[in-house]
Scaffold this active site. Structure first.
Site, PDB file in Angstrom:
ATOM      1  N   GLU A 160      37.634  87.175  52.861  1.00  0.00           N
ATOM      2  CA  GLU A 160      37.773  88.537  52.327  1.00  0.00           C
ATOM      3  C   GLU A 160      38.850  89.359  53.037  1.00  0.00           C
ATOM      4  O   GLU A 160      38.606  90.465  53.514  1.00  0.00           O
ATOM      5  CB  GLU A 160      36.422  89.250  52.377  1.00  0.00           C
ATOM      6  CG  GLU A 160      35.345  88.524  51.580  1.00  0.00           C
ATOM      7  CD  GLU A 160      33.954  89.118  51.750  1.00  0.00           C
ATOM      8  OE1 GLU A 160      33.832  90.175  52.399  1.00  0.00           O
ATOM      9  OE2 GLU A 160      32.993  88.519  51.243  1.00  0.00           O
ATOM     10  N   GLU A 265      29.946  81.132  46.074  1.00  0.00           N
ATOM     11  CA  GLU A 265      28.755  81.939  46.358  1.00  0.00           C
ATOM     12  C   GLU A 265      28.148  82.407  45.045  1.00  0.00           C
ATOM     13  O   GLU A 265      27.959  83.600  44.820  1.00  0.00           O
ATOM     14  CB  GLU A 265      29.113  83.124  47.263  1.00  0.00           C
ATOM     15  CG  GLU A 265      29.768  82.700  48.565  1.00  0.00           C
ATOM     16  CD  GLU A 265      30.105  83.848  49.504  1.00  0.00           C
ATOM     17  OE1 GLU A 265      29.525  84.946  49.333  1.00  0.00           O
ATOM     18  OE2 GLU A 265      30.951  83.654  50.400  1.00  0.00           O
TER      19      GLU A 265
END
Length: 375
Positions: A160, A265
């Site tokens: 991220e 995810e």
């Protein structure tokens, strides 16, 4: 007769399997259903690993051929203070994966969240400069990756790093080291285990800004001589976002990068979004429980079960379309009782995001995923 048993019987009939509704059908193994396309993975939490007879661990072993740790390899858990490492839960995680002959993923080495403040400070609490922080990063990566060299098969090296518009996120890593902190993290990871696959991982990867930034990052790392084997696209999605056209276009773009793609995810949130905004997966977002935000505390009604099943079927058909590029699809958990959506972004809710319910039974969404492989 409940919805689940009706759905199971109908799906089995569609698959050409004769089975009366009164019989308990054999639950297919997703790792076998998709064996010609990609691996199936699940994230495992520390609480599960500390309970060897946990029913969820049995389901993961049955259904999956890859595992990812939820939090136990994040810095604050594995390296909570200077010179102190807690490898006990990680060792259990590795042993579980090896016992079940799984592809083991390490998550994550460098991230802006779940990192103790001391990592970025000297002994007097002053911010570290570039050289000192790079040395601290290198020591951490070599200690963690080096311990599991040859046993962890792939690492989410950086997690991220980009905002939705594609700009680099303003983090302590970036401020102290500069734009090349990502490059240095990949370099250190490769030094620690030259054979391990190395990945960049992020959420909302269907957004144009992140698509452009990720493509640029892959090119820059290669030009710098860094190894990068894959890009992880977090699948924290909802019933209505991203639009399938957006996701299709993104997967087409990423497939052209010449690296492996992973859906890392995956879960599909059916609960209302606070302020009706897209959530992505920004962990710092928190909202208070309010009226209307926890509508399915007594269970997911048939209409919503069907909507969830249809959504899962559609996204898996999309993944199959790009199966030449996608090497793994990993669910963020295995059962609704352990979904992070129970406490994010609103604590205290009842989530229904995964393929197995709180009683560890396959939901209609599970059977729709199985059926997607036969379309």
């Amino acid at each position: 007769m409940n919805l689940q048993r009706i759905t199971v019987a109908l799906v089995l009939l569609l698959l050409g399997t004769s089975c009366s509704v009164a019989e308990e059908p054999r639950v297919p193994e997703l790792k076998q259903v998709f064996s010609n396309y990609f691996m199936i993975g699940a994230a495992i939490g520390t609480d599960r690993l500390l309970q060897p007879n946990d029913p969820g661990l049995k389901i993961v072993a049955q259904q999956c051929n890859s595992i990812t740790p939820e939090n136990l390899l994040k810095w604050q858990n594995v390296h909570p203070s200077p010179g102190e490492y807690d490898f006990m839960p990680v060792d259990r995680f590795i042993k579980y994966g090896e016992t079940n002959k799984m592809f083991i993923v390490g998550h994550t080495l460098v991230w802006h969240s779940q990192v103790p403040d001391w990592v970025f400070e000297d002994d007097l609490g002053r911010p570290l400069g570039r050289k000192a922080l790079l040395e601290r990063m290198r020591e951490h990566i070599h200690s963690v990756v080096g311990r599991y060299q040859g046993r962890v098969h792939g690492w989410d090296v950086v997690n991220e790093a980009f905002e939705d518009d594609g700009t680099l996120r303003d983090t302590a890593w970036h401020r102290a080291i500069g734009d090349d902190y990502i490059e240095m993290a990949f370099q250190f990871a490769h030094e620690a285990d030259p054979a391990a696959e190395l990945y960049y991982n992020d959420y909302s990867m269907f957004k144009p800004g992140k698509r452009t930034a990720t493509a640029k990052l892959v090119k820059q790392l290669r030009e710098a001589g860094c190894k990068i084997d894959g890009v992880g696209l977090q699948g924290h999605w909802g019933l209505d976002f991203p639009m399938l056209g957006e996701a299709d276009e993104a997967l087409k773009d990423y497939s052209s990068l010449g690296v492996k793609l992973m859906i890392t995810e995956l879960d599909i949130n059916v609960l209302p979004r606070p302020n009706d905004g897209e959530l992505g997966a920004e962990v710092s977002l928190q909202s208070e429980l309010a009226t209307g935000l926890n509508p399915y505390s007594e269970g997911l009604p048939a209409e919503e079960q069907n909507a969830l099943a249809e959504r899962y079927a559609k996204v898996f058909r999309l993944f199959l379309k790009y199966s030449d590029s996608i090497s793994r699809v990993t669910f963020w958990g295995i059962d609704d009782g352990h979904s992070w959506h129970n406490n994010w972004p609103v604590p205290g809710r009842t989530a229904h995001s995964l393929l197995f319910d709180r009683d560890y039974q396959p939901k209609p969404a599970f059977w729709s995923v199985v059926e997607s492989a036969n379309d």
